[in-house]
Design a protein around this motif. Sequence first.
Motif, PDB file in Angstrom:
ATOM      1  N   THR A  11      66.719   3.729 126.424  1.00  0.00           N
ATOM      2  CA  THR A  11      65.316   3.364 126.662  1.00  0.00           C
ATOM      3  C   THR A  11      64.404   4.490 126.160  1.00  0.00           C
ATOM      4  O   THR A  11      64.788   5.656 126.153  1.00  0.00           O
ATOM      5  N   GLY A  12      63.212   4.113 125.734  1.00  0.00           N
ATOM      6  CA  GLY A  12      62.271   5.114 125.198  1.00  0.00           C
ATOM      7  C   GLY A  12      62.838   5.799 123.966  1.00  0.00           C
ATOM      8  O   GLY A  12      62.695   7.009 123.782  1.00  0.00           O
ATOM      9  N   ALA A  13      63.454   4.993 123.082  1.00  0.00           N
ATOM     10  CA  ALA A  13      64.198   5.570 121.951  1.00  0.00           C
ATOM     11  C   ALA A  13      63.345   5.760 120.705  1.00  0.00           C
ATOM     12  O   ALA A  13      63.853   6.174 119.667  1.00  0.00           O
ATOM     13  N   ARG A  15      60.788   7.910 120.353  1.00  0.00           N
ATOM     14  CA  ARG A  15      60.317   9.286 120.116  1.00  0.00           C
ATOM     15  C   ARG A  15      60.937  10.218 121.152  1.00  0.00           C
ATOM     16  O   ARG A  15      61.635   9.767 122.074  1.00  0.00           O
ATOM     17  N   GLY A  16      60.681  11.510 120.965  1.00  0.00           N
ATOM     18  CA  GLY A  16      61.131  12.496 121.938  1.00  0.00           C
ATOM     19  C   GLY A  16      62.645  12.533 122.095  1.00  0.00           C
ATOM     20  O   GLY A  16      63.404  12.268 121.158  1.00  0.00           O
ATOM     21  N   LEU A  17      63.079  12.868 123.299  1.00  0.00           N
ATOM     22  CA  LEU A  17      64.521  12.993 123.556  1.00  0.00           C
ATOM     23  C   LEU A  17      65.254  11.673 123.283  1.00  0.00           C
ATOM     24  O   LEU A  17      66.381  11.684 122.776  1.00  0.00           O
ATOM     25  N   ASP A  98      56.850   3.870 139.317  1.00  0.00           N
ATOM     26  CA  ASP A  98      57.205   2.620 138.625  1.00  0.00           C
ATOM     27  C   ASP A  98      58.082   2.902 137.411  1.00  0.00           C
ATOM     28  O   ASP A  98      58.981   2.129 137.088  1.00  0.00           O
ATOM     29  N   THR A  99      57.807   3.990 136.723  1.00  0.00           N
ATOM     30  CA  THR A  99      58.571   4.289 135.508  1.00  0.00           C
ATOM     31  C   THR A  99      59.923   4.898 135.869  1.00  0.00           C
ATOM     32  O   THR A  99      60.981   4.351 135.545  1.00  0.00           O
ATOM     33  N   HIS A 100      59.884   6.042 136.546  1.00  0.00           N
ATOM     34  CA  HIS A 100      61.120   6.811 136.735  1.00  0.00           C
ATOM     35  C   HIS A 100      62.042   6.181 137.778  1.00  0.00           C
ATOM     36  O   HIS A 100      63.253   6.138 137.569  1.00  0.00           O
ATOM     37  N   PHE A 101      61.463   5.700 138.882  1.00  0.00           N
ATOM     38  CA  PHE A 101      62.324   5.161 139.940  1.00  0.00           C
ATOM     39  C   PHE A 101      62.541   3.649 139.770  1.00  0.00           C
ATOM     40  O   PHE A 101      63.641   3.200 139.464  1.00  0.00           O
ATOM     41  N   LEU A 127      67.199  13.041 134.052  1.00  0.00           N
ATOM     42  CA  LEU A 127      66.445  13.605 135.170  1.00  0.00           C
ATOM     43  C   LEU A 127      65.775  14.886 134.703  1.00  0.00           C
ATOM     44  O   LEU A 127      65.385  14.987 133.539  1.00  0.00           O
ATOM     45  N   SER A 128      65.680  15.866 135.562  1.00  0.00           N
ATOM     46  CA  SER A 128      64.923  17.069 135.216  1.00  0.00           C
ATOM     47  C   SER A 128      65.288  18.176 136.194  1.00  0.00           C
ATOM     48  O   SER A 128      65.821  17.886 137.290  1.00  0.00           O
ATOM     49  N   GLY A 129      64.965  19.425 135.841  1.00  0.00           N
ATOM     50  CA  GLY A 129      65.014  20.484 136.845  1.00  0.00           C
ATOM     51  C   GLY A 129      64.023  20.158 137.961  1.00  0.00           C
ATOM     52  O   GLY A 129      64.194  20.572 139.104  1.00  0.00           O
ATOM     53  N   THR A 176      58.836  18.185 123.255  1.00  0.00           N
ATOM     54  CA  THR A 176      58.475  16.786 122.975  1.00  0.00           C
ATOM     55  C   THR A 176      56.987  16.600 123.316  1.00  0.00           C
ATOM     56  O   THR A 176      56.354  17.485 123.893  1.00  0.00           O
ATOM     57  N   ASP A 177      56.485  15.402 123.023  1.00  0.00           N
ATOM     58  CA  ASP A 177      55.073  15.110 123.316  1.00  0.00           C
ATOM     59  C   ASP A 177      54.728  15.337 124.786  1.00  0.00           C
ATOM     60  O   ASP A 177      53.598  15.707 125.112  1.00  0.00           O
ATOM     61  N   MET A 178      55.700  15.111 125.668  1.00  0.00           N
ATOM     62  CA  MET A 178      55.421  15.171 127.105  1.00  0.00           C
ATOM     63  C   MET A 178      54.857  16.522 127.547  1.00  0.00           C
ATOM     64  O   MET A 178      54.017  16.595 128.447  1.00  0.00           O
ATOM     65  N   VAL A 179      55.308  17.580 126.908  1.00  0.00           N
ATOM     66  CA  VAL A 179      54.831  18.924 127.313  1.00  0.00           C
ATOM     67  C   VAL A 179      54.215  19.662 126.123  1.00  0.00           C
ATOM     68  O   VAL A 179      54.210  20.891 126.078  1.00  0.00           O
ATOM     69  N   ARG A 180      53.678  18.852 125.189  1.00  0.00           N
ATOM     70  CA  ARG A 180      53.044  19.427 123.986  1.00  0.00           C
ATOM     71  C   ARG A 180      51.941  20.414 124.363  1.00  0.00           C
ATOM     72  O   ARG A 180      51.699  21.407 123.693  1.00  0.00           O
TER      73      ARG A 180
END
Length: 232
Positions: A11-13, A15-17, A98-101, A127-129, A176-180
């Motif tokens: 999913t979300g393929a 761009r980014g990771l 809504d997105t992550h969970f 996931l994430s730190g 990635t764009d998320m933390v640009r």
Amino acid sequence: MRIEGTTALVTGANRGLGRHLASQLRDRGAIVYAAARNPETVDLPGVTPIALDVTDPASVAAAAAAASGVAILVNNAGSQTRSSLLTGDLPDIRLEMDTHFFGTLAVARAFAPQLTAHDQSAMLNVLSGLSWISFPQVGAYCAAKSAEWSLTNALRLDLAPEGTRVSALHVGYMDTDMVRHLDVPKANPADIAKLAVDGIEAGDAEIVADETSRQVLDQLSAGVAGLYPLVA
Ligand SMILES: NC(=O)c1ccc[n+]([C@@H]2O[C@H](COP(=O)([O-])OP(=O)(O)OC[C@H]3O[C@@H](n4cnc5c(N)ncnc54)[C@H](OP(=O)(O)O)[C@@H]3O)[C@@H](O)[C@H]2O)c1
């Protein structure tokens, strides 16, 4: 988990990771569905674009009906509204959940029958730190990633008897764009994608991909005093 010849969906393929994960799976011989809200933005050769908005139940159902034989599901799609839980807009806070969970949950439920139809299958949740530690300025994202972590643990117990191995990828900042907007050291998402697919292949339950995440994990057992010394 064999990658070569196996059908995977990311999913979300576009761009980014997610784009790197799709490309890494493709390069190792998987048959790849590259899912995106707008499949026309998928520019990777050798993959099959498919429409999928993880927050839209009709879109999730349509993607599950359109794809077949998926034995590796990668829940990568993610939002970042940079919202504080105390002062942020509630619609933004809801979007994170809504997105992550709920999005990951909906996709997992929709694709579970395809996964469990195989003797061996895998799910990777990105996931994430920040599933393990909170920062107030992005408190909504952290809460959603924590909820997704708990979801991941529940799914791994639900799906283990069916032969589906659920992996969690924990990573700090990636370029990635998320933390640009942040001027901080960032991992190369191509390197993280490689580690993630190595982890799927090895059947690792937990892929802790960078030093930041490893440090946070080390502090977890110390509780609030370890993670938030200023308030302890
Ligand atoms: N970057 C970091 O520092 C970092 C660190 C730890 C974890 N992560 C996690 O890594 C994953 C990938 O993020 P990224 O860094 O690659 O961010 P990104 O470059 O901003 O990409 C986000 C991806 O998620 C997609 N997406 C967002 N909402 C969606 C929805 N409702 N349905 C389907 N797709 C949706 C986006 O699609 P559109 O193009 O349509 O917007 C895009 O493909 C996320 O789960 C994120 O939380 C990122």
